[in-house]
Design a protein around this motif. Structure first.
Motif, mmCIF file in Angstrom:
data_model
loop_
_atom_site.group_PDB
_atom_site.id
_atom_site.type_symbol
_atom_site.label_atom_id
_atom_site.label_comp_id
_atom_site.label_asym_id
_atom_site.label_seq_id
_atom_site.Cartn_x
_atom_site.Cartn_y
_atom_site.Cartn_z
ATOM 1 N N TRP A 85 9.073 -1.719 7.186
ATOM 2 C CA TRP A 85 10.034 -1.370 6.141
ATOM 3 C C TRP A 85 10.908 -2.579 5.805
ATOM 4 O O TRP A 85 11.086 -2.932 4.643
ATOM 5 C CB TRP A 85 10.899 -0.190 6.584
ATOM 6 C CG TRP A 85 10.211 1.142 6.435
ATOM 7 C CD1 TRP A 85 9.673 1.911 7.433
ATOM 8 C CD2 TRP A 85 9.996 1.860 5.215
ATOM 9 N NE1 TRP A 85 9.116 3.051 6.916
ATOM 10 C CE2 TRP A 85 9.308 3.054 5.557
ATOM 11 C CE3 TRP A 85 10.309 1.620 3.883
ATOM 12 C CZ2 TRP A 85 8.937 3.998 4.607
ATOM 13 C CZ3 TRP A 85 9.938 2.561 2.925
ATOM 14 C CH2 TRP A 85 9.274 3.727 3.292
ATOM 15 N N THR A 144 -0.402 4.598 1.207
ATOM 16 C CA THR A 144 0.088 4.165 2.513
ATOM 17 C C THR A 144 1.502 3.642 2.364
ATOM 18 O O THR A 144 1.769 2.793 1.511
ATOM 19 C CB THR A 144 -0.797 3.038 3.093
ATOM 20 O OG1 THR A 144 -2.153 3.491 3.166
ATOM 21 C CG2 THR A 144 -0.329 2.650 4.485
ATOM 22 N N LYS A 170 5.486 1.411 7.919
ATOM 23 C CA LYS A 170 5.890 2.100 9.142
ATOM 24 C C LYS A 170 6.614 1.110 10.045
ATOM 25 O O LYS A 170 6.259 -0.072 10.106
ATOM 26 C CB LYS A 170 4.677 2.672 9.876
ATOM 27 C CG LYS A 170 3.958 3.782 9.124
ATOM 28 C CD LYS A 170 2.767 4.304 9.922
ATOM 29 C CE LYS A 170 2.032 5.406 9.156
ATOM 30 N NZ LYS A 170 0.845 5.910 9.901
ATOM 31 N N GLY A 171 7.634 1.593 10.725
ATOM 32 C CA GLY A 171 8.341 0.773 11.695
ATOM 33 C C GLY A 171 8.963 -0.469 11.072
ATOM 34 O O GLY A 171 9.672 -0.414 10.064
#
Length: 314
Positions: free
Chosen positions: A61, A54, A57-58
């Motif tokens: 980061w 995994t 995301k968005g």
């Protein structure tokens, strides 16, 4: 898993960190602390991220970058700078002050009100550690002291922010630990290259030591640490920190033949007691007993029922 089990697993992290000094002095190349920090963080982070499968995301980061810098990227170099500029005992005491920083930051950012018992446990833990590691010849260096304080503050801020931001939905602590170790390792690598130059030649002992550092001392330990932060309060987790210097002292006695004085033994008892006290659940006030008042009509009804049953109850 119940609370005691979670505390026990989380405690394995600082216990593992207590073995760092022994492994570094017995197995690793000397005078390469930043290279060691990079070898601890980056491979472990990449491995955990690969196992979790995994990626952030968005906003995660930049959140992972911030947390990785606080917990690893800034913490490691400042910690090593403090260790180089100060005796090990002084550096350890500055690290033991971390719970006090967490108590203050948790109250400010998380709304975790620190009880008197928590504050006393943090102070007693630092006092106990100082009794174990300080000696009369300890000297102070301003740069080392500042580096030690800032490293403790960095780790404390990282611990609190991990608790504040939590984890993305459906993402476990393994992935979050991997993201932070990777980000922190990427910060440490250029610093190590700039300060220490090219990597040293490694022998079999070094590969064994770095393998332990990467897998056990960092990968598993930080996964357990961040997992604990997600399930316990930030102050409860950080009050497990004194277990690290206590473990180092025990390993030094058992494996390196270092003697423990009576003062050190008392200090170990104080620090361990403070650690246990910091894990006790907060007291919950008892609800006030409700007073029941009967109306005159209810009293008359009760009395007549008692009379009809053959007498008045006493």
């Amino acid at each position: 898993m119940n609370r005691i089990g979670t505390i026990a697993l989380t405690a394995l992290a600082p216990v593992s960190w207590g073995s760092t000094y022994f492994v570094a002095t017995e197995l690793l190349p000397p005078d390469r602390p930043l290279f060691t920090g990079a070898m601890r963080a980056l491979p472990a982070g990449l491995l955990l991220t690969a196992l979790a499968r995994t990626l952030p995301k968005g906003a995660w980061w930049w959140k992972a970058a911030v947390l990785g810098t606080l917990n690893i990227g800034a913490f490691f170099p400042l910690l090593f700078l403090s260790a180089y500029r100060l005796p090990g005992g002084v550096a350890a005491v500055l690290g033991a002050a971390g719970p006090l920083f967490v108590v203050g930051l948790a109250a400010l950012l998380l709304g975790e009100r620190a009880s008197l018992r928590t504050v006393l446990a943090a102070v007693a833990g630092a006092l106990g550690v100082s009794m174990v590691v300080l000696n009369a010849q300890a000297r102070l260096d301003l740069v080392g002291v500042v580096a030690g304080v800032v490293s403790s503050l960095s780790m404390a801020a990282g611990t609190v922010m991990v608790k504040r931001w939590g984890r993305p939905d459906g993402v476990g602590p393994l992935a979050v630990a991997g993201w932070q170790l990777t980000a922190g390792g990427l910060v440490v690598v250029p610093v190590a290259a700039l300060v220490e130059g090219a990597p040293p030649a490694l022998d079999g002992h070094a590969f064994l030591g770095y393998g332990y550092m990467m897998l056990i001392n960092t990968g598993i330990a930080y996964w357990l640490w961040f997992r604990g932060i997600g399930r316990l309060t930030a102050t409860s987790v950080t009050l497990l920190g004194p277990l690290s210097p206590l473990t180092a002292a025990v390993i030094g006695w058992a494996a390196l033949g270092q003697e423990l004085s009576a003062v050190q033994l008392v200090g170990m008892a104080v620090a361990f007691t403070a650690t246990v006290a910091g894990q006790l659940p907060p007291r919950t006030p008892r609800p006030a007993a409700k007073e029941s008042f009967s109306s005159a009509e209810d009293n008359d009804r009760n009395i007549s029922m008692d009379l009809s049953n053959g007498g008045v109850r006493r």
